[in-house]
Design a protein around this motif. Sequence first.
Motif, PDB file in Angstrom:
ATOM      1  N   SER A  22      84.707  60.413  61.537  1.00 41.51           N
ATOM      2  CA  SER A  22      85.968  59.701  61.321  1.00 41.51           C
ATOM      3  C   SER A  22      85.646  58.235  61.071  1.00 41.51           C
ATOM      4  N   ALA A  23      86.537  57.542  60.413  1.00 34.45           N
ATOM      5  CA  ALA A  23      86.282  56.131  60.085  1.00 34.45           C
ATOM      6  C   ALA A  23      86.048  55.317  61.347  1.00 34.45           C
ATOM      7  N   GLY A  24      84.971  54.541  61.355  1.00 34.29           N
ATOM      8  CA  GLY A  24      84.669  53.648  62.462  1.00 34.29           C
ATOM      9  C   GLY A  24      83.832  54.254  63.562  1.00 34.29           C
ATOM     10  N   ASP A  25      83.499  55.547  63.479  1.00 37.19           N
ATOM     11  CA  ASP A  25      82.662  56.164  64.520  1.00 37.19           C
ATOM     12  C   ASP A  25      81.302  55.481  64.597  1.00 37.19           C
ATOM     13  N   THR A  26      80.845  55.205  65.840  1.00 33.90           N
ATOM     14  CA  THR A  26      79.494  54.651  66.039  1.00 33.90           C
ATOM     15  C   THR A  26      78.631  55.572  66.915  1.00 33.90           C
ATOM     16  N   SER A  27      79.199  56.678  67.353  1.00 39.07           N
ATOM     17  CA  SER A  27      78.436  57.648  68.154  1.00 39.07           C
ATOM     18  C   SER A  27      78.985  59.040  67.883  1.00 39.07           C
ATOM     19  N   TYR A  61      69.917  54.268  65.189  1.00 35.95           N
ATOM     20  CA  TYR A  61      70.620  55.008  66.251  1.00 35.95           C
ATOM     21  C   TYR A  61      69.696  55.117  67.445  1.00 35.95           C
ATOM     22  N   SER A  73      75.834  52.454  62.893  1.00 31.06           N
ATOM     23  CA  SER A  73      76.737  51.522  62.216  1.00 31.06           C
ATOM     24  C   SER A  73      78.042  52.260  61.962  1.00 31.06           C
ATOM     25  N   ALA A  74      79.148  51.521  61.953  1.00 29.44           N
ATOM     26  CA  ALA A  74      80.455  52.149  61.788  1.00 29.44           C
ATOM     27  C   ALA A  74      80.454  53.065  60.570  1.00 29.44           C
ATOM     28  N   LEU A  75      80.848  54.311  60.816  1.00 27.79           N
ATOM     29  CA  LEU A  75      80.824  55.317  59.774  1.00 27.79           C
ATOM     30  C   LEU A  75      82.119  55.328  58.988  1.00 27.79           C
ATOM     31  N   SER A  76      82.046  55.873  57.814  1.00 24.75           N
ATOM     32  CA  SER A  76      83.232  56.030  56.983  1.00 24.75           C
ATOM     33  C   SER A  76      83.800  57.430  57.207  1.00 24.75           C
TER      34      SER A  76
END
Length: 377
Positions: A22-27, A61, A73-76
């Motif tokens: 999902s947008a903004g995932d960092t983990s 990571y 890094s924040a995912l799209s």
Amino acid sequence: MPYLGRSTDGFGVRNRFFFTASAGDTSVSGNDANGRALQFDDGLYADVYLNGVLLDPNVDYNTSTANTVAGLSALSANDRLEIIAYDTFTVGDVVSAGSGGTFGGAISMSSTLAVSGATTLTGGIVNGVTINGTTPTLTIGDAGAEDTKIVFDGNAQDFHVGLDDSADDLVIGVGSALGTTTAIAVDENAVVNFANTPTVASAAAKSAGKETIWVPANAMYGNTTNGAEAAQTELGNGPELKTLAFDKDSDEFAQFAVAFPKSWNEGTVTFQAFFTGNSTNTGNVAWKLAGTALADNGSLNTAFGTAVQATVKAHSGTAYDLDVTAESGAVTIAGSPSTDEYVFFEVSRDVSADDFSSDALLLGIKLFFTTDAGNDA
């Protein structure tokens, strides 16, 4: 399918997981797109591919928290993550099917696998274990003074195969406890012992032990001197009797010969006398037996050994009733018996030891002997 991972402190179990970000995932943690929970120990390796590109674990990571890939890094939205997680198991661990405990194929080891403690695969299914090499060997134990065993965990009944170290026996038995319900034991001299009578097709197998030979009176002959007299008696019903009549007033004798089977242990024998009498007297009859063994080229003019008397037996008091003595004590055969010898026996009535007031009519002698082999091969 299990793989060797790149972990440096144990055997690695490799599992693949697929996540859609999902947008903004960092983990990433929890269940993947296939409903499988991401699972690995903290600090262990996990290869992470972001949209097919392998990330750098030192920069992109970390896996410092168990079952979690963090520090991304924040995912799209809809970024695709493929995570190959490496887990380890050590002696004493329980490896669940979700952690790679299920083995769908054969385990093949080209080097030594040493396990020093208990290892349990919970839910694991091992279809086959192959040990290859020039001289494949599976060793259980370390030469210590201790019992070792393999237990077969059945639904209704367990079985075990093991080493009873205190007895130096390899045993096969019922249940999981070693030595309590042993069925077969092999000792240090390679002697196999059965707790119960061995069977073939559910019938008892012939084995070494006590045997019998029946010698009827008509296979005997009275001695030339003081010999019992042969007779045949017709009764009102049933069989006619072939007997040897032994006098009530003086000791009389008869002889017969036996070639024992090769499996005979050449030891002592015992006997029972079967007899009757045409009398209503209830007196006792005393029967004796002596023997001598003769080898090939040996002299037939050889004395008998010491005669042994069976316990005196009283006649029933009815004419022509059957009388059977108890089994006698051991009769030692003279002449140092050996294989393939001809054994003469002399049966007699000792009137000084009995009080039956009529002729004792001997019907036959039942000989008991012991074998030390299952056949005469």
